[in-house]
Design an enzyme around this catalytic site. Structure first.
Site, PDB file in Angstrom:
ATOM      1  N   PHE A  67       1.020  -1.085  -0.028  1.00  0.00           N
ATOM      2  CA  PHE A  67       0.150  -0.056  -0.046  1.00  0.00           C
ATOM      3  C   PHE A  67       0.881   1.149  -0.032  1.00  0.00           C
ATOM      4  CE2 PHE A  67      -4.305   1.126   0.511  1.00  0.00           C
ATOM      5  CZ  PHE A  67      -5.050  -0.023   0.066  1.00  0.00           C
TER       6      PHE A  67
ATOM      7  N   GLN B 151      -8.005  14.645   3.116  1.00  0.00           N
ATOM      8  CA  GLN B 151      -7.139  13.852   2.130  1.00  0.00           C
ATOM      9  C   GLN B 151      -7.957  13.712   0.984  1.00  0.00           C
ATOM     10  OE1 GLN B 151      -6.431   9.352   2.739  1.00  0.00           O
ATOM     11  NE2 GLN B 151      -4.465  10.363   2.735  1.00  0.00           N
TER      12      GLN B 151
ATOM     13  N   HIS C  59      -8.118  11.543  -2.338  1.00  0.00           N
ATOM     14  CA  HIS C  59      -7.754  10.028  -2.807  1.00  0.00           C
ATOM     15  C   HIS C  59      -7.514  10.264  -4.161  1.00  0.00           C
ATOM     16  CE1 HIS C  59      -7.395   5.887  -3.472  1.00  0.00           C
ATOM     17  NE2 HIS C  59      -7.354   5.525  -2.358  1.00  0.00           N
TER      18      HIS C  59
ATOM     19  N   LEU D 139     -14.690   5.503  -4.792  1.00  0.00           N
ATOM     20  CA  LEU D 139     -13.379   5.454  -4.765  1.00  0.00           C
ATOM     21  C   LEU D 139     -12.839   3.702  -5.471  1.00  0.00           C
ATOM     22  CD1 LEU D 139     -11.111   6.420  -3.039  1.00  0.00           C
ATOM     23  CD2 LEU D 139     -11.330   4.340  -1.547  1.00  0.00           C
TER      24      LEU D 139
ATOM     25  N   GLU E 175      -6.458   2.116  -3.209  1.00  0.00           N
ATOM     26  CA  GLU E 175      -5.187   2.266  -3.489  1.00  0.00           C
ATOM     27  C   GLU E 175      -4.539   0.643  -3.870  1.00  0.00           C
ATOM     28  OE1 GLU E 175      -3.306   4.906  -1.164  1.00  0.00           O
ATOM     29  OE2 GLU E 175      -1.639   3.833  -0.662  1.00  0.00           O
TER      30      GLU E 175
ATOM     31  N   ARG F  56      -0.636   9.307  -0.737  1.00  0.00           N
ATOM     32  CA  ARG F  56      -1.690   9.913  -1.407  1.00  0.00           C
ATOM     33  C   ARG F  56      -1.659  11.273  -1.914  1.00  0.00           C
ATOM     34  NH1 ARG F  56      -6.519   6.519   1.915  1.00  0.00           N
ATOM     35  NH2 ARG F  56      -5.871   4.531   1.063  1.00  0.00           N
TER      36      ARG F  56
ATOM     37  N   HIS G 248     -11.598  12.440   0.631  1.00  0.00           N
ATOM     38  CA  HIS G 248     -11.789  10.981   0.984  1.00  0.00           C
ATOM     39  C   HIS G 248     -11.744  11.204   2.612  1.00  0.00           C
ATOM     40  CE1 HIS G 248     -11.140   6.887   1.066  1.00  0.00           C
ATOM     41  NE2 HIS G 248     -10.044   6.753   1.670  1.00  0.00           N
TER      42      HIS G 248
ATOM     43  N   ARG H 176      -2.923  10.892   5.782  1.00  0.00           N
ATOM     44  CA  ARG H 176      -3.006   9.645   6.492  1.00  0.00           C
ATOM     45  C   ARG H 176      -2.694   8.748   5.486  1.00  0.00           C
ATOM     46  NH1 ARG H 176      -7.095   5.359   5.483  1.00  0.00           N
ATOM     47  NH2 ARG H 176      -8.157   6.513   4.382  1.00  0.00           N
TER      48      ARG H 176
HETATM   49  C1  LIG Z   1     -14.614   4.593   0.029  1.00  0.00           C
HETATM   50  C2  LIG Z   1     -13.449   4.376   1.268  1.00  0.00           C
HETATM   51  C3  LIG Z   1     -12.620   3.554   1.341  1.00  0.00           C
HETATM   52  C4  LIG Z   1     -11.805   3.401   2.320  1.00  0.00           C
HETATM   53  N1  LIG Z   1     -10.795   2.562   2.542  1.00  0.00           N
HETATM   54  C5  LIG Z   1      -9.815   2.335   3.296  1.00  0.00           C
HETATM   55  C6  LIG Z   1      -8.959   1.247   3.659  1.00  0.00           C
HETATM   56  O1  LIG Z   1      -8.649   0.569   2.711  1.00  0.00           O
HETATM   57  N2  LIG Z   1      -8.181   1.289   4.687  1.00  0.00           N
HETATM   58  C7  LIG Z   1      -8.203   2.100   5.606  1.00  0.00           C
HETATM   59  O2  LIG Z   1      -7.579   2.165   6.600  1.00  0.00           O
HETATM   60  N3  LIG Z   1      -9.167   3.032   5.515  1.00  0.00           N
HETATM   61  C8  LIG Z   1      -9.961   3.153   4.507  1.00  0.00           C
HETATM   62  N4  LIG Z   1     -11.115   4.237   4.519  1.00  0.00           N
HETATM   63  C9  LIG Z   1     -11.267   5.209   5.535  1.00  0.00           C
HETATM   64  C10 LIG Z   1     -11.941   4.371   6.800  1.00  0.00           C
HETATM   65  O3  LIG Z   1     -12.768   3.466   6.233  1.00  0.00           O
HETATM   66  C11 LIG Z   1     -12.710   5.459   7.756  1.00  0.00           C
HETATM   67  O4  LIG Z   1     -11.933   6.473   7.997  1.00  0.00           O
HETATM   68  C12 LIG Z   1     -13.205   4.630   8.736  1.00  0.00           C
HETATM   69  O5  LIG Z   1     -13.879   3.578   8.584  1.00  0.00           O
HETATM   70  C13 LIG Z   1     -14.124   5.638   9.448  1.00  0.00           C
HETATM   71  O6  LIG Z   1     -14.761   4.748  10.280  1.00  0.00           O
HETATM   72  P1  LIG Z   1     -15.654   5.457  11.650  1.00  0.00           P
HETATM   73  O7  LIG Z   1     -16.104   4.187  12.750  1.00  0.00           O
HETATM   74  O8  LIG Z   1     -14.845   6.476  12.203  1.00  0.00           O
HETATM   75  O9  LIG Z   1     -16.771   6.184  11.043  1.00  0.00           O
HETATM   76  P2  LIG Z   1     -18.204   5.519  10.077  1.00  0.00           P
HETATM   77  O10 LIG Z   1     -17.922   4.063   9.613  1.00  0.00           O
HETATM   78  O11 LIG Z   1     -18.449   6.396   9.158  1.00  0.00           O
HETATM   79  O12 LIG Z   1     -19.444   5.267  10.923  1.00  0.00           O
HETATM   80  C14 LIG Z   1     -19.903   6.394  11.830  1.00  0.00           C
HETATM   81  C15 LIG Z   1     -21.040   6.117  12.673  1.00  0.00           C
HETATM   82  O13 LIG Z   1     -21.509   7.179  13.263  1.00  0.00           O
HETATM   83  C16 LIG Z   1     -22.905   7.233  13.063  1.00  0.00           C
HETATM   84  N5  LIG Z   1     -23.124   8.651  13.145  1.00  0.00           N
HETATM   85  C17 LIG Z   1     -22.751   9.544  12.418  1.00  0.00           C
HETATM   86  N6  LIG Z   1     -23.652  10.850  12.794  1.00  0.00           N
HETATM   87  C18 LIG Z   1     -24.419  10.399  13.895  1.00  0.00           C
HETATM   88  C19 LIG Z   1     -25.123  11.105  14.605  1.00  0.00           C
HETATM   89  N7  LIG Z   1     -25.487  12.494  14.524  1.00  0.00           N
HETATM   90  N8  LIG Z   1     -25.909  10.383  15.654  1.00  0.00           N
HETATM   91  C20 LIG Z   1     -25.785   9.260  15.724  1.00  0.00           C
HETATM   92  N9  LIG Z   1     -24.870   8.647  14.974  1.00  0.00           N
HETATM   93  C21 LIG Z   1     -24.225   9.119  13.942  1.00  0.00           C
HETATM   94  C22 LIG Z   1     -23.233   6.509  11.793  1.00  0.00           C
HETATM   95  O14 LIG Z   1     -24.667   6.066  11.850  1.00  0.00           O
HETATM   96  C23 LIG Z   1     -22.237   5.503  11.763  1.00  0.00           C
HETATM   97  O15 LIG Z   1     -22.610   4.233  12.482  1.00  0.00           O
HETATM   98  C24 LIG Z   1     -11.847   4.357   3.438  1.00  0.00           C
HETATM   99  C25 LIG Z   1     -12.718   5.293   3.398  1.00  0.00           C
HETATM  100  C26 LIG Z   1     -13.891   5.337   2.168  1.00  0.00           C
HETATM  101  C27 LIG Z   1     -14.710   6.349   2.326  1.00  0.00           C
END
Ligand SMILES: Cc1cc2nc3c(=O)[nH]c(=O)nc-3n(C[C@H](O)[C@H](O)[C@H](O)COP(=O)(O)OP(=O)(O)OC[C@H]3O[C@@H](n4cnc5c(N)ncnc54)[C@H](O)[C@@H]3O)c2cc1C
Ligand code: HEM
Ligand code: SF4
Ligand code: F3S
Ligand code: FES
Lengths: 111, 589, 254, 150
Positions: B116, B246, B248, B258, B261, B292, B359, B400
């Site tokens: 990666f 970031q 992407h 997306l 990578e 990135r 991203h 990141r």
């Molecule tokens: C397309 C894509 C590909 C990616 N690929 C990678 C990768 O290969 N490797 C890597 O390390 N990272 C990757 N990332 C980054 C990574 O996936 C995210 O940064 C990470 O999953 C975020 O997780 P989280 O738990 O913080 O948030 P999320 O999974 O976004 O969860 C947010 C949660 O908060 C809740 N929520 C939000 N607002 C409220 C509210 N007001 N009230 C109640 N609940 C709320 C939502 O319901 C949800 O359950 C990728 C991101 C994207 C977009």
């Protein structure tokens, strides 16, 4: 999905026909006259058509039943289930055409 | 209105929220509030992998991972946090495996790993296989596995509850330094009924994910509107390093969806309209696998200099055609499917049009390495935690590295869960939730519902669109004073217009119209902070590139940005960066 | 200033008018409709052939009628929020392009069938998730966990690969004619969910799960109608998974 | 107010596990009897409707003629029993699908059971107690071999 409907409908149809069929055949125990009278009514053109429908139902249900069994048993059949639906209809047609030709001949030919 | 009491309340059920829930629900009475069904969270969209120096396929160690993370983050990373991240990475992956996560396997049955961007052997010598993965659906598998474990542990979920406010026992900006400020609870709107609920808790964890929807072209979900960050800001808490966003490199051109990578990790090559592998010019050693920020800038530069492909010369091409179709199917099935579905391009035989897409928010709610939320540079808010993309521990610094975020949510989600439950065990009584705790939310809801009768003149969608277009035009890969000032002006204007927005749905139940209006409020506030931070940072570092200040300036800007919302706009402050082993050097790949 | 282009389109596509016929339900009623009454409403939007149905729905919601309610999040077919019945087939609105639908005719959009409608295209997903929870969708192991990972050969990993792709969108279950007639049926998704673990070489809870599916409401309810396989937006061979579970139950071998 | 549902809300009535593999055997049974029936019925239909004069030949004499042979006796009995069990089980599945009230289900199940058993018993009696040459019948209606018997 539609084959499922066909299977269900034909299954039910056959079942009810079978009930009636056993009942009427039982009449042979009552007397030859009674039996022949009922069977005689089967020989009208209308009944001839119903009879043809029944055969159609049995054949369709039967062949489709084989298709279902095949699909449950083999991955190849599962992946080609759509083609197999065609196969069911083709087999059905192949048997139905000569049957209809003969059967309707009997029914309407008045022999 | 309904009132609930718990030891721990977790806001968000993505990777970070559920990882925290698994820890805290074992130790304390825990409720998870989420605006989406847990399995809809955007963690499920993550594709490429999760970094950990397992050394399953080649020599690797956690220390190299630390170095890469620090260097990748352009030295704005807090190195103590990076050390925790990379050293706990190994257990984080193994824990997930034990929970059942179906990783891809090596021939001898171990978790397989792949390359990666920015992950190298021995401090930058060559790319290393460090990303543990499951085809190109690693995030999906993580989200599903965590949800499955939550089912097993009977974690209590409140699905489709929108948290809209955070209640502290006093105003954190008014409190003197060193004075104790504690969390009291949160206020949520239940989507299905429109009812307002108050939750009183000894500990609250924010894990609400990113804010990608401040941009138009983004890989982020419609629901990633930065709610958690906005709520914290409104509650008087700072946001850290928000100017670092970031982009992407490989979003599907025009759509932003997306393409991981991992496509390049598996051998994909970026080419311009002339077919040239242009990354050879920008990062001679690791080429397409440079971090990135560099790749995104290189792409944007190619397009600017007229070497873009397509009818408008406005994208570059991701070439996978030299890879075996079977290899693509095994390692990259989903993203190639996206190209087929959405662009009608067959990646086996045609290169895929790509362009940078917004991203990931490197910044967020500042926390300690235990997930405790800071209310200034040193004081924490008792009982308040944050983890995941909405938080800023700062392990990502100015940029990141790919696969470090799935790692972040697991390592710091877990830490926050444990810390929150332990804190709850030490306090007898949660802070008092005032009777009028829900007043602010009720005010907003009532005001917006009243607009249905025609008192407002602006449409939510118009304001949001104007915001996203401005951000895309002025605050994207390249920025300068002029563009940022323009953005600042437009955002201020849109904030005015926002006061007049009207909604259409007068109902209480499933009023998504109302919620989109509220979400827009958060987007506006976050945009304001992003722009303010970007204007003030007169240097280029990681994801933040100022054309008028194209170099990094460690003299003046080797510090984090802390932004506070005040009566008269955003107030900026700075916070020192924690440096342990690695002194800033020039970043070359 | 920046190199961001205005939506760099791949090949130009002309805008066109499309009509959407949406089955709507408002639990609180509208001026013309009683609470809970279902009615059809037509909308016309300007759209591109390459737009998704979700884009068209958004256009309606954002420009014409903000009260239109539907769920969505990721917008590219990975979160499972927006399964709906589009032209009489279950699909994800975000994965269905207008050009694949014959936009010359009105596009018919209804909520998925078999689950209680809450508002417009939003249904109550709780019964669906309850079925999923019932089949013990988590790895069950006994004994001490190893210090490193549990080993699994790539071949063993491959056996359940297909069913790990499920995003719990419910397109399959709500397209199954057996589920429509008898909501007691676990439905194809729950079987997919169970399959994912039954064929995982690391799992030790297979027989408990199989026992649950050997019930009246379990796998035997499936009449191989194939609607589920056709509906699955992730391309999971759902009927095959069900068949494999049946096979294990009849032969007693995994 | 709708609250969150942490625990499983039972969406279905468990079968009680008294007959653990009942549904499995029913499924297997359908798959075994189906093909057997196909052979039995197609042959039956072929003989009755395709050979000779087809449907018009069917009368008391025809039936009596067939049942004089033990082969056809067994054949028809098998067909009768399997078809009714197969069809009856099929109907049971249908009732399970469509009849949602427990009492309705019970009523329909009982009716079905009675019909199936009744018909099987009736049919079997007819086949085996059948007298091809009832004494008081009009001889012209009887199969030709009855003359030898007399
Ligand atoms: C397309 C894509 C590909 C990616 N690929 C990678 C990768 O290969 N490797 C890597 O390390 N990272 C990757 N990332 C980054 C990574 O996936 C995210 O940064 C990470 O999953 C975020 O997780 P989280 O738990 O913080 O948030 P999320 O999974 O976004 O969860 C947010 C949660 O908060 C809740 N929520 C939000 N607002 C409220 C509210 N007001 N009230 C109640 N609940 C709320 C939502 O319901 C949800 O359950 C990728 C991101 C994207 C977009
Ligand atoms: C001709 C040969 C026959 C074959 C090969 C056959 C095969 C099958 C099979 C395999 C099934 C199970 C379907 C499933 O589980 O999805 C079935 C169902 C059924 N069969 Fe038959 N069958 C035959 C004859 C009959 C007859 C004679 C009757 C009526 C008495 C009948 C009535 C039914 C019924 C009512 C069902 C249930 C349908 C449903 O659940 O949808 N079948 N058949
Ligand atoms: S099996 Fe397919 S259709 Fe069914 S819920 Fe899973 S992803 Fe959706
Ligand atoms: S549609 Fe239903 S009947 Fe079986 S094959 Fe799929 S579960
Ligand atoms: S919006 Fe996520 S699957 Fe369609």
């Amino acid at each position: 999905m539609w084959m499922w409907v066909v299977h269900r409908v034909t299954g039910v149809a056959i079942f009810f026909f079978l009930l009636v069929h056993v009942l009427d055949t039982s009449l042979v125990r009552v007397s030859p006259e009674a039996y022949n009278e009922v069977i005689g009514s089967y020989k009208t053109p209308l009944y001839g058509l119903v009879e043809a429908g029944l055969v159609a139902a049995i054949l369709l249900h039967g062949f489709n039943g084989l298709r279902i069994i095949a699909v449950d048993r083999s991955t190849w059949a599962l992946r080609h289930q759509r083609q197999l639906v065609w196969a069911v209809w083709i087999a059905f047609a192949v048997l139905m055409v000569p049957f209809l030709w003969r059967h309707l001949g009997h029914v309407f030919g008045g022999a | 209105m309904t009132h609930h009491e718990y030891d721990v309340v977790i806001v968000g059920a993505g990777g970070a929220g559920m990882r925290a829930a698994l820890e805290s629900s074992q130790r304390a009475r825990t409720a998870v509030l989420t605006k989406l069904y847990p399995t809809r969270s955007h963690t499920g969209a993550a594709q490429g992998g999760m970094a950990a120096a397992l050394a399953n396929v080649e020599d690797d160690n956690a220390e190299w991972h630390v170095f890469d993370t620090v260097k990748g983050g352009d030295y704005l990373v807090d190195q103590d946090a990076a050390e925790i991240l990379c050293h706990e990475a190994i257990d984080a992956v193994l824990d997930l495996e034990k929970m059942g996560l179906p990783f891809n396997r090596t021939p001898d049955g171990k978790v397989d790993q792949r390359r990666f961007g920015g992950h190298t052997r021995n401090h930058g010598e060559a790319a290393v296989r460090r990303a543990c993965y499951s085809a190109d659906r690693t995030g999906h598998m993580i989200l599903q596995t965590l949800y499955q474990q939550c089912i097993k542990q009977e974690v209590e979920f409140f699905n489709e509850y929108y948290v809209l406010d955070l209640i502290l026992d006093q105003d954190p900006q008014a409190a003197a330094p060193g004075e104790e400020v504690a969390v009291a609870g949160v206020v949520a709107l239940e989507l299905s009924t429109g009812q307002i609920h108050t939750f009183r808790a000894k500990s609250v964890i924010f894990a609400t994910g990113g804010a990608g929807k401040v941009f138009k072209t983004t890989s982020n979900a419609h629901t990633l509107t930065g709610d958690g960050m906005g709520i914290a800001l409104n509650a008087g808490l700072p946001l850290e390093d928000m100017e670092f966003f970031q982009f992407h490199p490989t979003g599907l051109a025009g759509l932003g969806i997306l393409l991981s990578e991992a496509a390049r990790g598996e051998g994909g090559i970026l080419r311009n309209s002339e077919g040239e592998r242009f990354m050879e010019r920008y990062a001679p050693t690791i080429k397409d696998l440079a971090p990135r920020d560099m790749v995104a800038r290189a792409m944007a530069n190619e397009v600017r200099e007229g070497r873009g492909a397509g009818p408008h010369k406005d994208y570059v091409l991701l070439d996978l055609t030299h890879l075996e179709p079977a290899h693509i199917d095994e390692k990259l099935p989903d993203i190639t499917e996206f190209a087929r579905t959405y662009l009608g391009v067959e990646p086996y035989t045609e290169p895929v049009p790509v362009y940078p897409t917004a991203h990931y928010a490197m910044g967020g709610i500042p926390t300690t390495v235990r997930g405790e939320v800071l209310r200034n540079n040193t004081d924490i808010v008792k009982g308040l935690y944050a983890a995941g993309e909405c938080a800023c521990v700062s392990v990502h610094g100015a940029n990141r590295l790919g696969t470090n975020s799935l790692l972040d949510i697991n390592v710091f989600g877990r830490r926050a869960g444990i810390a929150a439950a332990e804190h709850a065990a030490t306090v007898d009584e949660a802070a008092v939730l005032p009777d009028d705790a829900a007043a602010r939310v009720e005010g907003i809801v009532t005001r917006l519902l009243a607009t249905v009768s025609g008192s407002g003149t602006e449409r939510v969608a118009d304001v949001r669109k104007a915001l996203q277009e401005t951000m895309d035009r002025n605050v994207q890969v390249f920025r300068d004073a002029t563009s940022l000032e323009e953005a600042q002006r437009v955002v201020a204007e849109l904030k005015e217009r926002y006061k007049d927005v009207a909604i259409h749905d007068r109902g209480r139940r499933f009023n998504t119209d109302l919620l989109e209006a509220i979400e827009l409020g958060f987007l506006l506030e976050i945009s304001e902070v992003v722009v303010a931070g970007a204007l003030a940072r007169q240097e280029s570092r990681g994801g933040h590139y100022r054309e008028d200040f194209p170099t990094r300036d460690d003299e003046k800007f080797m510090h984090h940005t802390m932004a506070y919302a005040t009566e008269d706009g955003v107030r900026l402050d700075t916070k020192p960066v924690v440096v342990t082993k690695y002194q800033p050097m020039e970043r070359k790949y | 200033m920046t190199a961001t282009a205005e939506s760099p389109a791949v090949g130009e596509v002309k805008a066109m008018q499309v009509t959407l016929r949406i089955l709507r339900t408002n639990p609180e009623g509208t001026d013309d409709h009683a609470p809970g009454e279902s009615y059809w409403q037509e909308f016309q939007v300007e759209a591109h052939a390459t737009d998704r149905v979700l884009d068209a729905l958004h256009k309606i919601k954002w420009e014409q009628d903000g009260s239109l309610a539907f769920r969505r999040s990721c917008a590219h077919g990975v979160c499972g929020s927006d399964a709906m019945r589009i032209n009489a087939r279950n699909r994800l609105a975000c994965k269905t392009l207008l050009k694949d639908l014959n936009p010359a005719k009105p596009i018919i959009v209804e909520p998925i069938k078999g689950l209680p409608v809450e508002k417009d295209l939003i249904v109550d997903m709780e019964p669906f998730f309850a079925s999923y929870r019932e089949i013990m969708p988590f790895l069950v192991t006994t004994g001490n966990a190893p210090t490193r990972e549990r080993l699994q050969s790539p071949e063993d990993r491959q056996r359940f690969d297909d069913t790990t792709k499920c995003i719990l969108c419910a397109a399959c279950t709500t397209s199954c004619p057996v589920f429509w007639t008898d909501g007691q049926y676990f439905g194809p998704q729950a079987i997919v969910g169970a399959h994912r673990f039954i064929f995982d070489s690391r799992d030790e809870g297979q027989w408990d799960r199989l026992e649950i599916l050997n019930d009246k409401a379990g796998v035997w309810k499936c009449r191989t109608a194939f609607n589920c396989t056709e509906a699955c937006p992730r391309g999971i061979e759902v009927t095959k998974a069900i068949s494999e579970v049946k096979k294990v139950l009849t032969t007693g071998e995994i | 107010m709708m609250t969150a549902q942490p625990s499983v809300r039972p969406p279905r009535t468990p079968s009680g596990r008294t007959r653990r593999n009942a549904e499995k055997w029913s499924w297997v049974f359908m798959r075994i009897t189906g093909p057997v029936l196909l052979i039995l019925i197609v042959t039956h239909l072929f003989i009755n409707l395709m050979t000779g004069d087809g449907i018009s030949q069917i009368d008391f004499a025809f039936v009596a003629g067939k049942w004089a042979s033990p082969l056809w006796q067994v054949w028809d009995l098998l067909m009768l029993v399997l078809a009714l069990l197969h069809g009856g089980n099929g109907m049971r599945l249908l009732i399970n699908d469509y009849a949602h009230h427990p009492w309705l289900r019970k009523v329909l199940h009982s009716a079905l059971g009675i019909a199936v058993i009744g018909i099987i018993v009736l049919g079997a009696l007819v086949i085996f107690s059948f007298d091809p040459c009832p004494v008081d019948a009009d001889p012209s209606l009887l199969p030709s071999f009855c003359e030898d018997v007399r």
